[in-house]
Scaffold this active site. Structure first.
Site, mmCIF file in Angstrom:
data_model
loop_
_atom_site.group_PDB
_atom_site.id
_atom_site.type_symbol
_atom_site.label_atom_id
_atom_site.label_comp_id
_atom_site.label_asym_id
_atom_site.label_seq_id
_atom_site.Cartn_x
_atom_site.Cartn_y
_atom_site.Cartn_z
ATOM 1 N N HIS A 17 -6.523 1.073 -6.994
ATOM 2 C CA HIS A 17 -5.191 1.391 -7.692
ATOM 3 C C HIS A 17 -4.994 3.006 -7.778
ATOM 4 O O HIS A 17 -4.863 3.303 -8.613
ATOM 5 C CB HIS A 17 -4.880 1.011 -8.966
ATOM 6 C CG HIS A 17 -4.890 -0.626 -8.940
ATOM 7 N ND1 HIS A 17 -4.787 -1.391 -10.007
ATOM 8 C CD2 HIS A 17 -4.590 -1.421 -8.002
ATOM 9 C CE1 HIS A 17 -4.567 -2.675 -9.795
ATOM 10 N NE2 HIS A 17 -4.301 -2.864 -8.571
ATOM 11 N N HIS A 49 -0.788 -3.474 -12.125
ATOM 12 C CA HIS A 49 -1.090 -3.234 -10.802
ATOM 13 C C HIS A 49 -0.170 -2.277 -10.029
ATOM 14 O O HIS A 49 0.800 -2.111 -10.552
ATOM 15 C CB HIS A 49 -1.495 -4.347 -9.847
ATOM 16 C CG HIS A 49 -2.665 -5.068 -10.567
ATOM 17 N ND1 HIS A 49 -3.588 -6.065 -9.610
ATOM 18 C CD2 HIS A 49 -2.980 -5.434 -11.668
ATOM 19 C CE1 HIS A 49 -4.197 -6.345 -10.645
ATOM 20 N NE2 HIS A 49 -4.138 -6.235 -11.773
#
Length: 590
Positions: free
Chosen positions: A521, A565
């Site tokens: 991420h 996310h």
């Protein structure tokens, strides 16, 4: 519609025009969204430049469980981070998709938007939580199931991105029982709305009829338009920045094909950099945009002194920990690792697009606030806090950690000791939300083929280690004491570990140092900010400060990570960025 998906490049430039209205540097998640939306105006010409190949024939992109078969190849950027002091000097592989669609073709297919508060915290006009959630919904078409209750009014029905709920393996239903019994109540679609901060539920997946949906769908499949040119196997060396109207303007790009051919292409309106958190700052620095001393040290003329380029690198550190069980029916291990089972499972997928290879093997998810647990530690109690915020900067409506279970053995590359010989496992993952540590992305030369140097500085802030290790401690209690899973555990896996018997947070710290890794991420290295923010690279409209006609549109623009996310924010940023460009074009005509 054009018949070919892409202009394949092999040492020549057949079919490539000299000039386009918009040139998009990077055919990853946000870049493909921007291209597809801009091309809705059939009067403009759009060029997408992608360093990797077309994804049309990459089976392991379209088959959801094939994701990690794209790594360690030319379809991976093959970035390895620098040694991390807080991880016992380990280096963490930072795999990224290097093909059309980018990391939307190698991610977990997971749709966790984060809470609206996450985006409100950016404090930037046009980027509120309500606005970002609407843009994320715009990208999608939801295909629901009778057993799933989507949040009313929160989903899109016309976007190119196809998504739907994930049918659980038995272990995931058992985890849902464990979450609930340990104080995390059930909410069907909580990860779309990003609330509550304590609870469990289903996570939607970018999979439809057993096939992964990627950002490339915005410019291929049913959305291929004649006014889009897709240039694959071609790298962007730099953006061309010239004097214009008393200032600086981006006028085009210099590119290098896989075979080494060099060419410059012109942009009539704008150049959009969409290389992601690692490659967007690299392109800017090679173009002379970045910290003056860093750029000039490479022999590059500094066009704009922006010290924030490549700084503010963020991620969500995580831990996988696995358990052995003697129950053969709860996971998919026997369909993947035992005997010749994978061959028949693969044949099932090829013929019916069903079975374990048609899904991504992550099951039930949960958010948790753990400040009650953390309050026993003086470093938490004594940490400075802003009013209404905890020591990590979170409000009571934002989670500290996220959990999910695996439905088969596997995860980061260090987990290679698969449970063959009729062994059975399941795993739990704990992710740290809103880490305080920040890292950097730098380049060491002007060579377009040189991989950027990435230093995430993982867990360098002591509070990050505190919260993640306590989260792991709680996760282990969920597994070993929770209603659905407590009777399944017969030991840790691999057997050389004994984490199933850990009784304190302190026991988890060495384990975290040995096994903590990335959630892929990466974000924040070209962040947006207000005019008085010296480290902001972009304004609220994604425009590079000091350069007309140049924007960055990808997750590198995020000032802070969402508590979820980054897949859905990448789509939302692409949608928002395309609208900003369209608004500018209309204003120019007025």
């Amino acid at each position: 519609m054009a018949n070919s998906r892409a202009n394949e490049i092999d040492g020549h430039m057949n079919g490539i025009a000299e000039e386009y209205d918009y040139i998009i540097c990077g055919g990853g998640t946000s870049g493909c969204v921007v291209a597809g939306r801009l091309a809705e105006d059939l009067n403009v010409k759009v060029l997408v430049i992608e360093a990797g190949p077309d994804n049309a024939n990459l089976e392991n992109v379209h088959m959801p469980a094939g994701w990690n078969q794209n790594f360690e190849k030319e379809t991976d950027w093959n970035i390895v981070g620098t040694p991390q002091a807080s991880l016992d000097g380990r280096q963490v592989k930072q795999s990224r998709g290097r093909f059309l669609g980018g990391s939307s073709g190698v991610n977990g297919c997971l749709c966790l938007r984060g809470s609206k508060q996450d985006y409100d915290d950016w404090g930037l006009e046009g980027w509120s939580g309500d606005e970002m959630h609407k843009y994320m919904a715009k990208a999608e078409t939801l295909h629901t199931e009778p057993w799933f209750k989507p949040a009313p009014g929160e989903h899109g029905t016309t976007g190119p991105l196809q998504l739907g709920p994930h049918k659980n393996a038995p272990i995931s239903d058992l985890f849902m029982e464990s979450y609930k019994s340990m104080g995390l109540p059930y909410y069907d679609d909580m990860f779309t709305v990003g609330a509550p901060p304590n609870g469990c539920g289903h996570v939607l997946r970018t999979i439809h009829n057993g096939i992964r949906s990627t950002a490339a769908d915005f410019i291929t499949v049913g959305h291929r338009r004649d006014n889009i040119t897709i240039l694959v196997d071609t790298s962007v060396d730099k953006v061309l920045i010239e004097d214009a109207d008393g200032g600086l303007k981006a006028t085009g790009v210099a590119i290098v094909t896989k075979s080494g051919e060099k060419k410059t292409l012109r942009a009539r309106k704008e150049v959009i950099v969409s290389g992601g958190a690692y490659c967007s700052p690299a392109i800017l620095m090679r173009s002379g945009v970045g910290a003056k001393e860093e750029v000039e040290a490479l022999g590059i003329q500094c066009k704009v002194d922006l010290p924030g380029v490549g700084k503010n690198l963020m991620d969500h550190p995580l831990l996988f920990f696995f358990y052995e069980t003697d129950n053969p029916d709860v996971s998919y291990d026997h369909l993947l690792y035992h005997g010749n089972s994978l061959a028949s499972t693969y044949e099932l997928y090829k013929t019916t697009k069903t079975g374990p290879l048609s899904v991504f093997p992550f099951g039930s998810f949960a958010y948790a606030r753990i400040d009650d647990r953390l309050s026993q530690y003086p470093e938490w109690r004594n940490a400075p806090c802003k009013p209404g915020r905890d020591a990590m900067g979170q409000t009571p409506n934002q989670p500290n950690v996220e959990f999910w279970n695996t439905e088969a053995y596997g995860g980061p590359l260090q987990y290679t000791n698969f449970p063959i010989d009729n062994k059975h496992t399941f795993g739990l993952v704990c992710i740290l939300m809103n880490a305080k540590s920040r890292g950097t992305v730098t380049i060491n030369s002007t060579d377009v083929n040189e991989i950027p140097t990435v230093d995430h500085n993982y867990l360098s802030d002591p509070l990050d280690m505190l919260v993640l290790s306590e989260g792991c401690h709680m996760g282990n209690e969920i597994v070993t004491k929770g209603k659905g899973t407590k009777d399944l555990v017969t030991g840790s896996w691999p057997r050389s570990e004994s984490h199933h018997s850990y009784k304190t947070r302190e026991e988890w710290v060495p384990f975290v140092k040995r096994f903590a890794t990335t959630c892929y991420h990466a974000a924040g290295t070209c962040k947006m900010g207000k005019a008085d923010d010296p480290m902001a690279v972009l304004d609220e409209k994604l425009r590079v400060k000091g350069v007309q006609g140049l924007r960055v549109i990808d997750v590198s623009v995020m000032p802070n990570l969402n508590n979820g996310h980054t897949q859905m924010p990448a789509y939302g940023i692409g949608e928002k960025g395309a609208d900003l460009i369209k608004e500018a074009a209309l204003s120019a005509k007025a």
